[in-house]
Scaffold this motif. Structure first.
Motif, mmCIF file in Angstrom:
data_model
loop_
_atom_site.group_PDB
_atom_site.id
_atom_site.type_symbol
_atom_site.label_atom_id
_atom_site.label_comp_id
_atom_site.label_asym_id
_atom_site.label_seq_id
_atom_site.Cartn_x
_atom_site.Cartn_y
_atom_site.Cartn_z
ATOM 1 N N ALA A 1 0.835 -1.199 0.000
ATOM 2 C CA ALA A 1 0.000 0.000 0.000
ATOM 3 C C ALA A 1 0.871 1.251 0.000
ATOM 4 C CB ALA A 1 -0.924 0.000 1.214
ATOM 5 N N THR A 2 0.415 2.275 -0.749
ATOM 6 C CA THR A 2 1.085 3.578 -0.777
ATOM 7 C C THR A 2 0.047 4.670 -0.543
ATOM 8 O OG1 THR A 2 0.813 3.762 -3.187
ATOM 9 C CG2 THR A 2 2.854 2.757 -2.378
ATOM 10 N N VAL A 3 0.495 5.869 -0.210
ATOM 11 C CA VAL A 3 -0.387 7.008 0.022
ATOM 12 C C VAL A 3 -0.159 8.033 -1.081
ATOM 13 C CG1 VAL A 3 -1.005 8.872 1.605
ATOM 14 C CG2 VAL A 3 -0.377 6.620 2.505
ATOM 15 N N GLY A 4 -1.246 8.530 -1.680
ATOM 16 C CA GLY A 4 -1.114 9.517 -2.749
ATOM 17 C C GLY A 4 -2.456 10.115 -3.106
ATOM 18 N N LEU A 5 -2.448 10.995 -4.112
ATOM 19 C CA LEU A 5 -3.671 11.631 -4.592
ATOM 20 C C LEU A 5 -4.376 10.696 -5.557
ATOM 21 C CD1 LEU A 5 -2.374 15.252 -5.296
ATOM 22 C CD2 LEU A 5 -3.521 14.405 -3.243
ATOM 23 N N THR A 6 -5.697 10.605 -5.436
ATOM 24 C CA THR A 6 -6.456 9.703 -6.298
ATOM 25 C C THR A 6 -7.669 10.413 -6.883
ATOM 26 O OG1 THR A 6 -7.824 8.865 -4.476
ATOM 27 C CG2 THR A 6 -5.759 7.690 -4.944
ATOM 28 N N VAL A 7 -8.064 9.965 -8.081
ATOM 29 C CA VAL A 7 -9.307 10.381 -8.722
ATOM 30 C C VAL A 7 -9.942 9.133 -9.317
ATOM 31 C CG1 VAL A 7 -8.465 12.712 -9.260
ATOM 32 C CG2 VAL A 7 -8.182 10.871 -10.938
ATOM 33 N N PRO A 8 -11.235 9.178 -9.630
ATOM 34 C CA PRO A 8 -11.852 8.020 -10.290
ATOM 35 C C PRO A 8 -11.202 7.742 -11.641
ATOM 36 C CG PRO A 8 -13.526 9.477 -9.391
ATOM 37 C CD PRO A 8 -12.222 10.201 -9.255
ATOM 38 N N VAL A 9 -11.195 6.479 -12.026
ATOM 39 C CA VAL A 9 -10.572 6.089 -13.293
ATOM 40 C C VAL A 9 -11.227 6.799 -14.468
ATOM 41 C CG1 VAL A 9 -10.200 4.151 -14.864
ATOM 42 C CG2 VAL A 9 -9.787 3.850 -12.430
ATOM 43 N N ASN A 10 -12.561 6.960 -14.428
ATOM 44 C CA ASN A 10 -13.246 7.570 -15.569
ATOM 45 C C ASN A 10 -13.051 9.080 -15.649
ATOM 46 O OD1 ASN A 10 -14.813 8.346 -13.431
ATOM 47 N ND2 ASN A 10 -16.738 7.577 -14.266
ATOM 48 N N ALA B 1 -10.144 3.597 -8.827
ATOM 49 C CA ALA B 1 -9.395 4.832 -8.592
ATOM 50 C C ALA B 1 -8.012 4.719 -9.221
ATOM 51 C CB ALA B 1 -9.261 5.118 -7.093
ATOM 52 N N VAL B 2 -7.446 5.875 -9.571
ATOM 53 C CA VAL B 2 -6.112 5.915 -10.155
ATOM 54 C C VAL B 2 -5.303 6.983 -9.431
ATOM 55 C CG1 VAL B 2 -6.845 7.546 -11.933
ATOM 56 C CG2 VAL B 2 -4.792 6.179 -12.303
ATOM 57 N N GLU B 3 -4.040 6.711 -9.216
ATOM 58 C CA GLU B 3 -3.158 7.651 -8.530
ATOM 59 C C GLU B 3 -2.705 8.748 -9.486
ATOM 60 O OE1 GLU B 3 1.074 7.625 -6.021
ATOM 61 O OE2 GLU B 3 0.568 5.980 -7.373
ATOM 62 N N ILE B 4 -2.706 9.986 -8.997
ATOM 63 C CA ILE B 4 -2.214 11.131 -9.770
ATOM 64 C C ILE B 4 -0.861 11.525 -9.185
ATOM 65 C CG2 ILE B 4 -2.615 13.495 -10.483
ATOM 66 C CD1 ILE B 4 -4.525 11.492 -11.726
ATOM 67 N N VAL B 5 0.189 11.325 -9.957
ATOM 68 C CA VAL B 5 1.541 11.627 -9.511
ATOM 69 C C VAL B 5 1.873 13.098 -9.703
ATOM 70 C CG1 VAL B 5 3.987 11.048 -9.843
ATOM 71 C CG2 VAL B 5 2.256 9.263 -10.017
ATOM 72 N N GLU B 6 1.328 13.689 -10.756
ATOM 73 C CA GLU B 6 1.689 15.070 -11.090
ATOM 74 C C GLU B 6 0.539 15.721 -11.823
ATOM 75 O OE1 GLU B 6 4.773 16.907 -14.282
ATOM 76 O OE2 GLU B 6 5.660 15.518 -12.817
ATOM 77 N N GLY B 7 0.255 17.012 -11.535
ATOM 78 C CA GLY B 7 -0.720 17.776 -12.294
ATOM 79 C C GLY B 7 -1.925 18.245 -11.511
ATOM 80 N N LEU B 8 -2.209 17.663 -10.341
ATOM 81 C CA LEU B 8 -3.375 18.046 -9.557
ATOM 82 C C LEU B 8 -2.973 18.292 -8.108
ATOM 83 C CD1 LEU B 8 -6.137 15.573 -10.836
ATOM 84 C CD2 LEU B 8 -5.908 18.001 -11.388
ATOM 85 N N LYS B 9 -3.842 19.020 -7.403
ATOM 86 C CA LYS B 9 -3.656 19.279 -5.973
ATOM 87 C C LYS B 9 -4.849 18.727 -5.218
ATOM 88 C CE LYS B 9 -0.976 23.546 -6.629
ATOM 89 N NZ LYS B 9 -0.922 25.005 -6.345
ATOM 90 N N GLU B 10 -4.621 18.391 -3.981
ATOM 91 C CA GLU B 10 -5.693 17.854 -3.143
ATOM 92 C C GLU B 10 -6.802 18.894 -2.998
ATOM 93 O OE1 GLU B 10 -6.323 15.861 1.299
ATOM 94 O OE2 GLU B 10 -4.344 16.603 0.655
ATOM 95 N N GLY B 11 -8.048 18.448 -3.156
ATOM 96 C CA GLY B 11 -9.198 19.328 -3.019
ATOM 97 C C GLY B 11 -9.716 19.889 -4.326
#
Length: 526
Positions: free
Chosen positions: A338-347, A381-391
């Motif tokens: 398990a890792t911790v990061g920013l996520t958004v829905p896959v779609n 869900a998919v992890e966002i490594v770069e390009g978005l901020k939480e919230g």
């Protein structure tokens, strides 16, 4: 006599019809044609002097685009499709199913899924064969699939060699007894060694120890020797037949212990790093819908299949009830670290392979296309490594429609009709009031009657202009549609009003080849 002024009203329509509705591109331009307020155009710089320099047309009411300006289309790397901002009012968002969700920070568990086969545990297989020549006399386990217990009789064998060795052992025992009273130490030692050698020879032929002990007690050699099962399991091969002549090394039975089985699955190259020995794994099989079997990863093969680009992984599962049967197909799942990061829905992510894109909500129906870099996928869900901020809020659902509109928007922004002549240096463009109306309002697909009213900033109608409408649809690569355009002149009907058929989105006004202003409008086709 006043010279006739050559006034051109360029109306550029880029209409994406999805179902039965077109969409606005900017929040401040979302009013229908009839309600669109007039606005004066701002002056814009002339054509670029450098050869091949790109020029874009105004995306907002009364504000021509400056190349590289803040309201220019998003510049994309070479080989990637340009996209522009999109505005959709709440009612249309509801109609096409656009929703927004916040970017969250959470735990991401990568699950590896693979298809495998249930196989025998190779450490629990036994091959029953002989080390001597003979004939099968009695056959107790006489069919394939027979369940056997460790020590259960399998068959009896008549072997002249075994019978001779039994006789030798009996004689050695008698000789040792006679030598016990001998005064010669070497004679007693020789008798002991003869007994040991004879017993060892019988043991090396796999005669059970209890049978040799019985021979020692009874001193009566047996013509048929009994052989027993070496383990508990099932007979998976049985070449043995009653009365068959057998030779040393010849397989008579193969027995498998099915209390533990293996599942071997092929894992793709990109998921090998998630394989950990001892990690828990689960499988499902079609024979028992909804039931999951728990095991663990015990081995990762050291080689890769060059054709499928997969590596075989071995899992171990307890199978005391025998429900998992070798040869079954199994769907295996293995959870990675398990890792911790920013996520958004896959779609929410549009992934073309070369480019990953999301649409970020800026409020009031305004969506900004933004390139992102994705990481691990976990369920939906998919992890966002770069390009978005939480919230931040991103669009989910109907993202394909947003992408089509965004590409269309960028194409429209990138279009500009070439002027006949460049404006003179230092001569300001005339400020105009352009009003556009349609009949019916809102317009419908097909032919519509459009009316353009052109006035000077002071409110004086311009009645001596030449007005034409340019219908333009930008190319849509995702739909394999090329650009289309058509130009129709609008005749003057008096009082600075020009009327004619057509469908439009963007309007522009020029005099003598000089762009004076533009106005972007929303088309809703029903």
């Amino acid at each position: 006599m006043r010279n006739r002024r050559a006034l051109w009203v360029c109306l550029i329509a880029a209409i994406a019809i999805v179902g039965a509705t077109g969409y606005a591109f900017r929040a401040r331009l979302s009013a229908p044609f009839g309600a669109m307020p007039a606005s004066n155009a701002q002056p814009a710089p002339g054509p670029q002097a450098a050869s091949g320099a790109e020029r874009t047309q105004a995306p907002s009411p009364g504000a021509p685009i400056e190349p590289g300006g803040a309201n220019a289309p998003h510049a994309e790397p070479a080989g990637m499709t340009a996209r522009g901002e999109v505005t959709i009012d709440p009612r249309r968002q509801q109609l096409i199913g656009v929703r927004t969700v916040p970017v969250k920070r959470g735990t991401i568990e990568r699950t590896v899924r693979a298809v495998g086969l249930v196989r025998y545990d190779e450490t629990r297989l036994a091959d029953v064969n002989l080390k001597l020549e003979g004939w099968i006399r009695d056959l107790y386990v006489d069919y394939t699939g027979h369940a056997v217990q460790k020590g259960q009789p399998l068959f009896t064998l008549y072997s002249p060699e075994v019978l001779t060795t039994q006789n030798e052992y009996v004689l050695a025992l008698k000789a040792r007894e006679q030598m016990q009273s001998s005064q010669v130490p070497d004679a007693r030692e020789f008798a002991d060694r003869l007994v040991t050698f004879s017993r060892q020879r019988l043991a090396l032929w796999d005669l059970p120890a209890e049978q040799i002990d019985a021979l020692e007690q009874t001193r009566e050699p047996q013509t048929a020797v009994l052989f027993r099962s070496p383990l508990t399991g099932f007979v998976i091969e049985k070449p043995a037949l009653k009365g068959m002549h057998v030779m040393p090394g010849q397989t008579l039975y193969k027995i498998a212990d099915l209390s533990v089985v293996w599942v071997e699955a092929d894992v793709y190259e990109g998921e090998i790093a998630l394989m950990r020995l001892g990690a828990p794994a689960t499988i499902t099989v079609d024979a028992y819908p909804g039931e999951r079997f728990t095991g663990r990863a015990i081995y990762v093969y050291p080689t890769m299949d060059e054709k499928t680009r997969t590596v075989r992984v071995r899992f171990e599962f307890a199978n005391r009830t025998g429900r998992l049967k070798p040869g079954m197909y199994a769907n295996a799942e293995l959870r990675g670290p398990a890792t911790v990061g920013l996520t958004v829905p896959v779609n929410a992510v549009l992934d073309s392979g070369k480019q990953q894109l999301v649409f970020v909500s800026q409020g009031e129906g305004y969506f900004e296309p933004r390139n992102v870099k994705i990481g691990l996928r976990s369920g939906d869900a998919v992890e966002i490594v770069e390009g978005l901020k939480e919230g931040e809020e991103v669009a989910t659902g109907a993202t394909f429609f947003l992408d089509s509109e965004s590409q269309l928007r960028a194409s429209v922004q990138g279009y500009e009709a070439a002027p006949a002549t460049a404006p003179a240096a230092g001569v300001p463009r005339e400020r105009l009031d352009i009003t556009f109306r349609s009949q019916p309002d809102p317009p419908k697909t097909g032919e519509n009657l459009f009316e353009i009213s052109v006035k000077e900033a002071e409110g004086v109608p311009i009645a001596d202009a030449e007005v034409s409408v340019l219908f333009f649809m930008a190319p849509m690569p995702t739909m394999n549609m090329p650009a289309m355009r058509n130009e129709v002149k609008l005749p003057a009907v008096g009082g600075g009003v020009y009327r004619g058929p057509g469908e439009i989105i963007m309007a522009g006004v020029s005099r003598g080849g000089q762009r004076l202003g533009s106005k972007q409008l929303t088309v809703t086709a029903r």
